[in-house]
Design a protein around this motif. Structure first.
Motif, PDB file in Angstrom:
ATOM      1  N   THR A 176      43.775 155.600  34.667  1.00  0.00           N
ATOM      2  CA  THR A 176      43.385 154.991  35.945  1.00  0.00           C
ATOM      3  C   THR A 176      42.003 155.512  36.318  1.00  0.00           C
ATOM      4  O   THR A 176      41.772 156.719  36.324  1.00  0.00           O
ATOM      5  N   GLY A 177      41.085 154.585  36.607  1.00  0.00           N
ATOM      6  CA  GLY A 177      39.706 154.963  36.909  1.00  0.00           C
ATOM      7  C   GLY A 177      39.563 155.618  38.271  1.00  0.00           C
ATOM      8  O   GLY A 177      40.530 155.775  39.012  1.00  0.00           O
ATOM      9  N   GLY A 178      38.341 156.010  38.596  1.00  0.00           N
ATOM     10  CA  GLY A 178      38.061 156.665  39.865  1.00  0.00           C
ATOM     11  C   GLY A 178      37.291 155.772  40.812  1.00  0.00           C
ATOM     12  O   GLY A 178      37.129 154.580  40.559  1.00  0.00           O
ATOM     13  N   ALA A 179      36.783 156.378  41.896  1.00  0.00           N
ATOM     14  CA  ALA A 179      36.123 155.606  42.945  1.00  0.00           C
ATOM     15  C   ALA A 179      34.759 155.097  42.507  1.00  0.00           C
ATOM     16  O   ALA A 179      34.319 154.028  42.942  1.00  0.00           O
ATOM     17  N   THR A 180      34.060 155.838  41.655  1.00  0.00           N
ATOM     18  CA  THR A 180      32.758 155.381  41.158  1.00  0.00           C
ATOM     19  C   THR A 180      32.815 155.323  39.642  1.00  0.00           C
ATOM     20  O   THR A 180      33.728 155.873  39.017  1.00  0.00           O
ATOM     21  N   ARG A 181      31.807 154.694  39.062  1.00  0.00           N
ATOM     22  CA  ARG A 181      31.759 154.610  37.599  1.00  0.00           C
ATOM     23  C   ARG A 181      31.725 156.006  36.991  1.00  0.00           C
ATOM     24  O   ARG A 181      32.429 156.283  36.020  1.00  0.00           O
ATOM     25  N   SER A 182      30.917 156.895  37.582  1.00  0.00           N
ATOM     26  CA  SER A 182      30.837 158.265  37.044  1.00  0.00           C
ATOM     27  C   SER A 182      32.200 158.950  37.102  1.00  0.00           C
ATOM     28  O   SER A 182      32.585 159.651  36.158  1.00  0.00           O
ATOM     29  N   ASP A 183      32.916 158.769  38.197  1.00  0.00           N
ATOM     30  CA  ASP A 183      34.275 159.341  38.308  1.00  0.00           C
ATOM     31  C   ASP A 183      35.160 158.803  37.186  1.00  0.00           C
ATOM     32  O   ASP A 183      35.909 159.549  36.554  1.00  0.00           O
ATOM     33  N   SER A 184      35.071 157.493  36.965  1.00  0.00           N
ATOM     34  CA  SER A 184      35.902 156.875  35.929  1.00  0.00           C
ATOM     35  C   SER A 184      35.600 157.482  34.567  1.00  0.00           C
ATOM     36  O   SER A 184      36.514 157.808  33.802  1.00  0.00           O
ATOM     37  N   VAL A 185      34.304 157.634  34.257  1.00  0.00           N
ATOM     38  CA  VAL A 185      33.936 158.182  32.949  1.00  0.00           C
ATOM     39  C   VAL A 185      34.440 159.622  32.828  1.00  0.00           C
ATOM     40  O   VAL A 185      34.963 160.025  31.784  1.00  0.00           O
ATOM     41  N   ARG A 186      34.315 160.391  33.903  1.00  0.00           N
ATOM     42  CA  ARG A 186      34.778 161.788  33.881  1.00  0.00           C
ATOM     43  C   ARG A 186      36.286 161.844  33.612  1.00  0.00           C
ATOM     44  O   ARG A 186      36.760 162.649  32.806  1.00  0.00           O
ATOM     45  N   ILE A 187      37.041 160.986  34.274  1.00  0.00           N
ATOM     46  CA  ILE A 187      38.496 160.949  34.070  1.00  0.00           C
ATOM     47  C   ILE A 187      38.819 160.579  32.617  1.00  0.00           C
ATOM     48  O   ILE A 187      39.667 161.189  31.975  1.00  0.00           O
ATOM     49  N   ALA A 188      38.075 159.578  32.094  1.00  0.00           N
ATOM     50  CA  ALA A 188      38.331 159.131  30.720  1.00  0.00           C
ATOM     51  C   ALA A 188      37.991 160.226  29.704  1.00  0.00           C
ATOM     52  O   ALA A 188      38.681 160.374  28.687  1.00  0.00           O
ATOM     53  N   LEU A 189      36.938 160.991  29.995  1.00  0.00           N
ATOM     54  CA  LEU A 189      36.519 162.060  29.072  1.00  0.00           C
ATOM     55  C   LEU A 189      37.653 163.059  28.831  1.00  0.00           C
ATOM     56  O   LEU A 189      37.795 163.594  27.729  1.00  0.00           O
ATOM     57  N   ALA A 190      38.447 163.269  29.880  1.00  0.00           N
ATOM     58  CA  ALA A 190      39.560 164.220  29.753  1.00  0.00           C
ATOM     59  C   ALA A 190      40.604 163.719  28.754  1.00  0.00           C
ATOM     60  O   ALA A 190      41.388 164.507  28.232  1.00  0.00           O
ATOM     61  N   ALA A 191      40.604 162.406  28.495  1.00  0.00           N
ATOM     62  CA  ALA A 191      41.593 161.841  27.558  1.00  0.00           C
ATOM     63  C   ALA A 191      41.018 161.658  26.158  1.00  0.00           C
ATOM     64  O   ALA A 191      41.705 161.207  25.251  1.00  0.00           O
ATOM     65  N   VAL A 192      39.724 161.996  26.000  1.00  0.00           N
ATOM     66  CA  VAL A 192      39.103 161.850  24.678  1.00  0.00           C
ATOM     67  C   VAL A 192      39.603 162.963  23.762  1.00  0.00           C
ATOM     68  O   VAL A 192      39.735 164.117  24.182  1.00  0.00           O
ATOM     69  N   ASN A 193      39.861 162.599  22.535  1.00  0.00           N
ATOM     70  CA  ASN A 193      40.339 163.545  21.521  1.00  0.00           C
ATOM     71  C   ASN A 193      39.366 164.727  21.388  1.00  0.00           C
ATOM     72  O   ASN A 193      38.175 164.533  21.204  1.00  0.00           O
ATOM     73  N   GLU A 194      39.908 165.951  21.484  1.00  0.00           N
ATOM     74  CA  GLU A 194      39.084 167.182  21.458  1.00  0.00           C
ATOM     75  C   GLU A 194      38.247 167.300  20.185  1.00  0.00           C
ATOM     76  O   GLU A 194      37.217 167.980  20.172  1.00  0.00           O
ATOM     77  N   SER A 195      38.703 166.660  19.131  1.00  0.00           N
ATOM     78  CA  SER A 195      37.975 166.800  17.868  1.00  0.00           C
ATOM     79  C   SER A 195      36.835 165.780  17.737  1.00  0.00           C
ATOM     80  O   SER A 195      36.202 165.675  16.678  1.00  0.00           O
ATOM     81  N   ALA A 196      36.562 165.042  18.819  1.00  0.00           N
ATOM     82  CA  ALA A 196      35.499 164.038  18.747  1.00  0.00           C
ATOM     83  C   ALA A 196      34.140 164.707  18.519  1.00  0.00           C
ATOM     84  O   ALA A 196      33.848 165.751  19.101  1.00  0.00           O
ATOM     85  N   GLU A 197      33.345 164.090  17.663  1.00  0.00           N
ATOM     86  CA  GLU A 197      31.983 164.576  17.440  1.00  0.00           C
ATOM     87  C   GLU A 197      31.036 163.845  18.393  1.00  0.00           C
ATOM     88  O   GLU A 197      30.199 164.443  19.050  1.00  0.00           O
ATOM     89  N   PHE A 198      31.210 162.522  18.464  1.00  0.00           N
ATOM     90  CA  PHE A 198      30.379 161.685  19.332  1.00  0.00           C
ATOM     91  C   PHE A 198      31.274 160.870  20.266  1.00  0.00           C
ATOM     92  O   PHE A 198      32.400 160.518  19.902  1.00  0.00           O
ATOM     93  N   VAL A 199      30.720 160.557  21.445  1.00  0.00           N
ATOM     94  CA  VAL A 199      31.420 159.661  22.378  1.00  0.00           C
ATOM     95  C   VAL A 199      30.456 158.553  22.799  1.00  0.00           C
ATOM     96  O   VAL A 199      29.329 158.843  23.219  1.00  0.00           O
ATOM     97  N   LEU A 200      30.890 157.321  22.669  1.00  0.00           N
ATOM     98  CA  LEU A 200      30.121 156.198  23.207  1.00  0.00           C
ATOM     99  C   LEU A 200      30.681 155.878  24.587  1.00  0.00           C
ATOM    100  O   LEU A 200      31.905 155.850  24.761  1.00  0.00           O
ATOM    101  N   VAL A 201      29.811 155.660  25.557  1.00  0.00           N
ATOM    102  CA  VAL A 201      30.271 155.231  26.873  1.00  0.00           C
ATOM    103  C   VAL A 201      29.754 153.812  27.091  1.00  0.00           C
ATOM    104  O   VAL A 201      28.547 153.559  26.975  1.00  0.00           O
ATOM    105  N   HIS A 202      30.689 152.915  27.365  1.00  0.00           N
ATOM    106  CA  HIS A 202      30.364 151.491  27.384  1.00  0.00           C
ATOM    107  C   HIS A 202      30.927 150.850  28.650  1.00  0.00           C
ATOM    108  O   HIS A 202      31.935 151.307  29.184  1.00  0.00           O
ATOM    109  N   ASP A 203      30.255 149.789  29.121  1.00  0.00           N
ATOM    110  CA  ASP A 203      30.762 149.017  30.260  1.00  0.00           C
ATOM    111  C   ASP A 203      31.525 147.808  29.752  1.00  0.00           C
ATOM    112  O   ASP A 203      30.980 147.036  28.944  1.00  0.00           O
ATOM    113  N   ALA A 204      32.728 147.607  30.258  1.00  0.00           N
ATOM    114  CA  ALA A 204      33.456 146.369  29.925  1.00  0.00           C
ATOM    115  C   ALA A 204      32.608 145.161  30.305  1.00  0.00           C
ATOM    116  O   ALA A 204      32.681 144.107  29.676  1.00  0.00           O
TER     117      ALA A 204
END
Ligand code: CTP
Ligand code: MG
Length: 372
Positions: A70-98
């Motif tokens: 579930t996203g947050g109040a702003t786009r930055s909040d949403s990305v921060r929340i999503a980052l917590a669900a990213v696999n710890e072993s990730a080397e790179f993360v792409l951040v994209h807008d639907a």
């Protein structure tokens, strides 16, 4: 391993639809489904931010492989929340807008290639074609940056996982992630963006996006005609309006030739039969239905077949009544029956020739343009 965050938790206020923007259809799928399909081939994990209350619908679109938060109040909040669900072993993360649904797989791959080459932050950008001014609160120009040094930036933006995580460790709001990473002292590489990665903000952006997905194939057109002879003692219904004092036409319906011609044009465009097959004698519930009712029901049939109306036109052919003075009223009646579709109504006589020229009745020819 490479992860992607797709920000889709916005409400799409500027788009003005009753549903969140990510759920709007572009051609045969939602904006979110396009974004997922374009990133999936080059990443190992996708995390999507859903608007609160729409998690189930987003899960349905995203499928089992995708993590939905579930996203947050702003786009930055949403990305921060999503980052917590990213696999710890990730080397790179792409951040994209639907909302940048059509950004290509090739663009995402170019971002990843630049990360592999050693940059910790990589973002696509397009040259600015307009002259851009910096203005003050009072509405005066402060400066004119050199246009050649300006880029309009897009997503997907790619980052080393650790760099992005550190940049988001303190909640702060920004319109993209690159600025947070830059503020943390990292170099941000710009690579060539692409036209098709446009951000869909308004309905006209959606129309532009259609041009990138071969909309020529999804548009279809149809023509319909109808004619009725005048019948004494009948009330005239034409183009969704009653015309007191005018002679009506024969027939078991209200004889609204303009409405009937539009129905047939819509059936023709969508290959859904015709007036007879949809509302004929085998469907007694439509006996005596008004032109407006038939238009409403036609809209249902066309919508169920997966089409939206681009526009309809109808030309009424006959000596009477004179349409001009009530054109706006008639357009409003038909457009409202068709869910607000753009409608044009024209009228003509036939210089005394043919059935309608002889004054024996009224005819109409309609055209419809629809898209999947
Ligand atoms: N977004 C998000 N969480 C938010 C706000 C926005 O995940 N709280 C996402 C949107 O879903 C969109 C992207 O960030 O894919 C870019 O935002 P924008 O294009 O502004 O979309 P909306 O915020 O939905 O649109 P609007 O600003 O018109 O309401
Ligand atoms: Mg927004």
């Amino acid at each position: 391993m490479i992860a992607a965050i797709i920000a889709a938790a916005g409400s799409g206020e500027r788009f003005g639809a009753p549903i969140p923007k990510a759920l709007i259809h572009l051609g045969d799928k939602t904006l979110l489904a396009h974004a997922i399909a374009n990133l999936a081939p080059v990443v190992d994990q996708i995390v999507v931010t859903a608007p609160a209350g729409y998690e189930a619908q987003i899960k349905e679109i995203a499928g089992d492989e995708v993590v939905v938060v579930t996203g947050g109040a702003t786009r930055s909040d949403s990305v921060r929340i999503a980052l917590a669900a990213v696999n710890e072993s990730a080397e790179f993360v792409l951040v994209h807008d639907a909302a940048r649904s059509l950004a290509s797989t090739a663009l995402a791959q170019s971002v990843i290639d630049a990360l592999h080459a050693g940059d910790v932050a990589v973002i696509p950008g397009m040259p600015e074609v307009d002259t851009v001014k910096v203005v003050d609160a009072g509405g005066y120009v402060v400066s004119t940056p050199d246009r050649a040094s300006l880029r309009k930036v897009q997503t997907p933006q790619g980052f080393a996982y650790s760099v992005l995580k550190a940049a988001h460790s303190v909640p702060q709001d920004a319109t993209d992630d690159a600025v947070l990473v830059a503020n943390a002292g990292h170099m941000v590489r710009i690579i060539d963006g692409e036209e098709r990665a446009l951000k869909i903000t308004t309905p006209s952006d959606l129309a532009t996006a259609m041009t990138f997905i071969g909309n020529a194939q999804s548009f279809r057109t149809g023509v319909g005609t109808d004619a009725h002879a005048f019948g004494e003692g009948r009330e005239l219904w034409l183009a969704g309006l009653s015309w007191p004092g005018e002679v009506g036409v024969d027939g078991h319906s209200d004889g609204d030739v303009a409405a009937h011609a539009i129905c047939d044009a819509l059936f023709a465009a969508t290959s859904t039969g015709d007036l007879g097959s949809n509302f004929g004698t085998s469907r007694p519930e439509y006996a005596g239905a008004s032109g407006i009712q038939l238009l409403q029901e036609t809209l249902n049939i066309v919508t169920k077949a997966g089409y939206s109306i681009s526009n309809v036109t109808v030309q009424i052919i006959g000596n009477r009544p004179r349409i001009g003075a009530r054109r706006a009223e008639a357009i409003a009646a038909i457009s409202s029956a068709l869910g607000g579709a753009p409608v044009s109504i024209l009228a003509t006589t036939t210089d005394g020739m043919g059935i309608t020229g002889e004054g024996k009745g009224i005819a109409a020819i309609a055209s419809a343009l629809v898209f999947k």
